[in-house]
Write an enzyme that holds these catalytic residues in place. Structure first.
Site, PDB file in Angstrom:
ATOM      1  N   ASP A  33      13.133   4.074  -0.219  1.00  0.00           N
ATOM      2  CA  ASP A  33      13.365   3.819  -1.644  1.00  0.00           C
ATOM      3  C   ASP A  33      14.851   3.701  -1.942  1.00  0.00           C
ATOM      4  O   ASP A  33      15.234   3.309  -3.044  1.00  0.00           O
ATOM      5  CB  ASP A  33      12.775   4.951  -2.496  1.00  0.00           C
ATOM      6  N   TRP A  46       0.869  -1.191   0.000  1.00  0.00           N
ATOM      7  CA  TRP A  46       0.000   0.000   0.000  1.00  0.00           C
ATOM      8  C   TRP A  46       0.895   1.226   0.000  1.00  0.00           C
ATOM      9  O   TRP A  46       1.496   1.561   1.010  1.00  0.00           O
ATOM     10  CB  TRP A  46      -0.888  -0.045   1.236  1.00  0.00           C
ATOM     11  N   ASP A  47       0.947   1.874  -1.146  1.00  0.00           N
ATOM     12  CA  ASP A  47       1.868   2.998  -1.316  1.00  0.00           C
ATOM     13  C   ASP A  47       1.136   4.324  -1.140  1.00  0.00           C
ATOM     14  O   ASP A  47      -0.102   4.386  -1.171  1.00  0.00           O
ATOM     15  CB  ASP A  47       2.492   2.904  -2.716  1.00  0.00           C
ATOM     16  N   MET A  48       1.896   5.404  -0.987  1.00  0.00           N
ATOM     17  CA  MET A  48       1.330   6.754  -0.824  1.00  0.00           C
ATOM     18  C   MET A  48       2.446   7.718  -1.190  1.00  0.00           C
ATOM     19  O   MET A  48       3.372   7.906  -0.426  1.00  0.00           O
ATOM     20  CB  MET A  48       0.906   6.928   0.630  1.00  0.00           C
TER      21      MET A  48
HETATM   22  C1  GLA Z   1       7.174   4.400  -4.659  1.00  0.00           C
HETATM   23  C2  GLA Z   1       7.615   3.193  -3.842  1.00  0.00           C
HETATM   24  C3  GLA Z   1       8.426   2.283  -4.712  1.00  0.00           C
HETATM   25  C4  GLA Z   1       7.598   1.853  -5.913  1.00  0.00           C
HETATM   26  C5  GLA Z   1       7.103   3.069  -6.665  1.00  0.00           C
HETATM   27  C6  GLA Z   1       6.108   2.694  -7.741  1.00  0.00           C
HETATM   28  O1  GLA Z   1       8.268   5.196  -4.982  1.00  0.00           O
HETATM   29  O2  GLA Z   1       8.305   3.584  -2.711  1.00  0.00           O
HETATM   30  O3  GLA Z   1       8.857   1.155  -3.987  1.00  0.00           O
HETATM   31  O4  GLA Z   1       6.515   1.078  -5.468  1.00  0.00           O
HETATM   32  O5  GLA Z   1       6.461   4.004  -5.798  1.00  0.00           O
HETATM   33  O6  GLA Z   1       5.631   3.783  -8.421  1.00  0.00           O
END
Ligand code: GLA
Length: 744
Positions: free
Chosen positions: A549, A478-480
């Site tokens: 990241d 679940w990203d944001m």
């Molecule tokens: C964010 C996340 C990454 C990846 C990208 C995808 O930067 O932290 O791990 O999932 O989005 O767009």
């Protein structure tokens, strides 16, 4: 663990084997703070701790004498506007324009166990014998508003959990403009303040400063706890280090805007506070309604910062993370993001999955780019259905193929966002947060959905639930990926716009809660452009989080060390990625990349189809080693043995020890190589003194047999003594040692 009320002195004493917390009803019936720290003896009367005195330029409560001023006494939940000029825990703007309040003692109750906080994340106990909760009710008679202050003490942890709740029994509608979760007035100011700061790609770097008169704070105004600051701070004595000395810490179980603050007054009293950031916050407390603050956690250690961190690790692993995945070993995953970015086909994914299976991974995760018209970051967010151009058999077909290979299947979502180029936006332009008549700022070409509105949350829920139901999904990332600007909800009246940031995060929590109830087998991993929402609030819903990241092993040594102060290894997603590293273009050895990622939830985030046979064989070896010891890596007792933030910045030493102390893993990491270096000998804490440990350098062979006592005091020689000089290693070299103990 016990909570005692001494009726004659009107004092509460909460204590267990480790800590004591003393509260007193003061002579003006407000609540005073007497003591927090190491366990002390219970006594009928600790009123000598009320250090009240005459001081010039002070306002006093009584018109007749100079004996009592709120400016001089330490308080539990102070208000501004009477005789205390420091920052308050609460502020209530009333209909007549005034803000003065007077919350006085009404009654108390003691509850076995720990009540839930409706709609909010909080620590819990499964057995009521593991905690006891004191709820003290104060009341402001003029407003007919009650204030309940809750304190939970756990049976075997040096931690107190606190929260506050306002209940309006009156007829007016005041606005809460400050409602913190915790205030703690400490009797002196001889502390170093440790905060965990950074930015995208370099989260949670330890910054220390000695407290001085005035204010020191960290906060977020972004709608998320953020990469920049973390809702967790430590106060430690100047001589305290990882192994000795006194320290305390506060953590907020919350993922939105926060404030953590220490105010040192002219008499060296330290007021420590944490809670929702009062900046841009207000809450209308209508008649019959209540406001619940998030939970704050307060921990204490008399024996250094490792022990302090271990309290949080144990608390979070057993009393915050929930569900099927709490105690289960976390799967080794392969994620396609850094392997393919948006550029993948079903065939390519399956080729990676084939390799993933060969090397022993257990979970294949499909990251961004599988839905709507998402071939780049400009489109598709909000359209949570598979893109047939990329996935001809849909998620259902792909997940079936992944399962057929004997792997679990995971999927990426970014539920809180929309691109303008999406069906969601075309059909529901009103679903975005935006201020009327103002431009919308973009971030990563995307906009934030108004999660303060239940119908928006419902809409996203239905789309996600359909994919999860049809797709045999075992894991969700679940990203944001952006913060909130022009925060305003069309669904709320002007007087309630100060509520939107908080309502937004309540909306996020409600969606998480629905999904984890409906799909209890799914392992959730939270993410916010890496570690932009790495907080205790998220751990209640998602047992693990993508730590950063930045997947470079050298940077991860710093990021994971910083994160370990407040969060367990089992919460840290840690992946081996390709070299040169995507973010910092650094080349680090594969064994170091593995050793760093072992101290977390191991994953691989690189194109497995482009690796050499040798590299694949080495990775296979890493995974099989990790699987053998992952219980220890994920749930063992963790020690920062060499800390680059506190000691030699060129070295990192991480140690994990199994609960029975029979297995331990120690990794020694070097940043830059040195020349003609001193020998290195590392003492190892946490082992059983009377066990004999067979020490093996992983991949090299047996080093020898040593008692736990000798390893604790003489230490383990980690340089190549035989060669006379430090062996010919490279920059970013590391050594991993396995220690297995038995009775001699
Ligand atoms: C964010 C996340 C990454 C990846 C990208 C995808 O930067 O932290 O791990 O999932 O989005 O767009």
């Amino acid at each position: 663990m016990t909570i005692i009320f001494h009726r004659s002195s009107r004092e509460f004493h909460l204590f267990n084997d480790h800590i004591s917390y003393l509260i007193k009803v003061l002579e003006n019936d407000q609540l005073g703070q007497l003591y927090f720290g190491a366990r002390v003896d219970d006594a009928d009367d600790h009123s000598y701790l009320v250090e009240n005195t005459y001081r010039p330029v002070t306002a006093y409560v009584s018109k007749d004498d100079y004996s009592f001023s709120l400016a001089n006494v330490r308080q539990e939940y102070p208000a501004y506007g009477t005789s205390d000029f420091r920052l308050p825990a609460l502020e209530l703007a009333q209909e007549d324009g005034s803000t003065v309040t007077n919350f006085t003692y009404k009654d108390y109750r003691i509850i076995k166990g720990k009540p839930k906080l409706p709609g909010l994340p909080a620590t819990y106990v499964e057995d009521d014998r593991d905690a006891e909760t004191l709820v003290i009710t104060l009341t402001d008679e003029k407003l007919a508003i009650d204030l309940e202050l809750s304190y939970t003490i756990f049976a075997n942890l040096a931690v107190i959990a606190r929260n506050a709740r306002f209940i309006n029994h009156g007829t007016t509608s005041p606005q809460l403009t400050r409602a913190l979760s915790l205030n703690l007035d400490l009797p002196d100011a001889d502390y170093d303040w440790l905060q965990f700061s950074g930015a995208w790609g370099r989260e949670r770097q330890v910054k220390a400063t000695h407290l001085r008169q005035g204010e020191q704070s960290v906060s977020s105004t972004r709608g998320a706890s953020g990469h920049m600051e973390n809702p967790f701070v430590i106060l430690k004595r100047p001589h305290t280090d990882d192994f000795q000395g006194e320290a305390l810490a506060v953590s907020l179980v919350y993922s939105g805007n926060f404030l953590a603050l220490a105010e040192v007054d002219p008499y060296q009293v330290t007021r420590l506070q944490i809670g929702i950031n009062p900046f841009h916050f207000s809450w209308q407390l209508a008649p019959g309604e209540s406001f619940q603050t998030p939970e704050a956690l307060l921990a204490y250690s008399a024996t250094g910062l490792n022990v302090l961190s271990q309290s949080f690790h144990r608390l979070y692993s057993k009393h915050l993370v929930r569900g099927e995945w709490r105690d289960r070993p976390r799967p080794v995953l392969v994620n396609n993001w850094e392997a393919t970015y948006f550029n993948f086909t079903e065939e390519k994914l399956l080729a990676i999955a084939d390799r993933a299976k060969e090397i022993g991974a257990e979970l294949f995760v499909l990251d961004d780019g599988w839905f709507g018209k998402r071939t780049f970051e400009t489109a598709g967010l909000g359209d949570w259905w598979p893109n047939p151009a990329q996935l001809p058999h849909g998620i259902a077909g792909l997940s079936q193929q992944i399962h057929a290979r004997g792997l679990k299947f995971g999927l990426w979502f970014e539920p809180e966002m929309a691109n303008l180029d999406s069906d969601l936006y075309r059909n529901h332009p009103d679903f975005l947060l935006k201020t009327p008549g103002r431009r919308m700022s973009q971030g990563r070409r995307q906009y934030v959905l108004d999660f303060a509105r239940p119908e928006v949350v419902d809409y996203i829920h239905d789309l996600m639930a359909k994919v999860l139901r049809e797709g045999q999904v075992d894991y969700v990332k679940w990203d944001m990926n952006r913060n909130i600007t022009e925060c305003y909800s069309a669904a709320f009246p002007p007087a309630q716009q100060g509520e939107i940031f908080h309502r937004y995060i309540l909306g996020v929590y409600s969606l998480y809660e629905r999904l984890i109830q409906e799909f209890p087998h799914i392992l959730f991993e939270s993410c916010a452009s890496g570690g932009g929402r790495f907080d205790a609030g998220m751990l209640y819903y998602a047992p693990q989080a993508w730590t950063s990241d930045d997947s470079d092993a050298a940077m991860r040594l710093l990021i994971q060390t910083g994160t370990s102060y407040g969060y367990p290894l089992s919460s840290m997603g840690a992946h081996v990625s390709a070299v040169p590293n995507e973010q910092v273009h650094r080349v680090t050895p594969l064994n170091t990349r593995g050793n760093v990622a072992f101290f977390g939830d191991l994953g691989y985030e690189l194109d497995l189809t482009s690796l050499s046979k040798e590299e694949l064989a080495q990775i296979k070896e890493q995974i099989s080693f990790y699987k053998r010891y992952r219980e220890v890596f994920q749930h063992g007792t963790f020690y920062r043995v060499q800390n680059p933030f506190a000691g030699d910045p060129n070295w990192v030493g991480w140690l994990v020890v199994s609960p029975d102390q029979r297995t331990a893993l120690y990794a020694d990491f070097k940043f830059l190589n040195d020349m003609n270096a001193p020998y290195r000998r590392q003492v190892l804490p946490g082992l059983a003194p009377d066990l004999t440990y067979r020490v093996e350098e992983v991949g090299k062979g047996t080093v020898g047999d040593f008692s736990g006592r000798d390893l604790a005091h003489i230490g383990l020689v980690t340089s190549d003594a035989a060669s006379g000089v430090e062996e010919a290693t490279t920059d970013f070299a590391s050594r991993l040692y396995l220690l297995e103990g038995s009775r001699a």
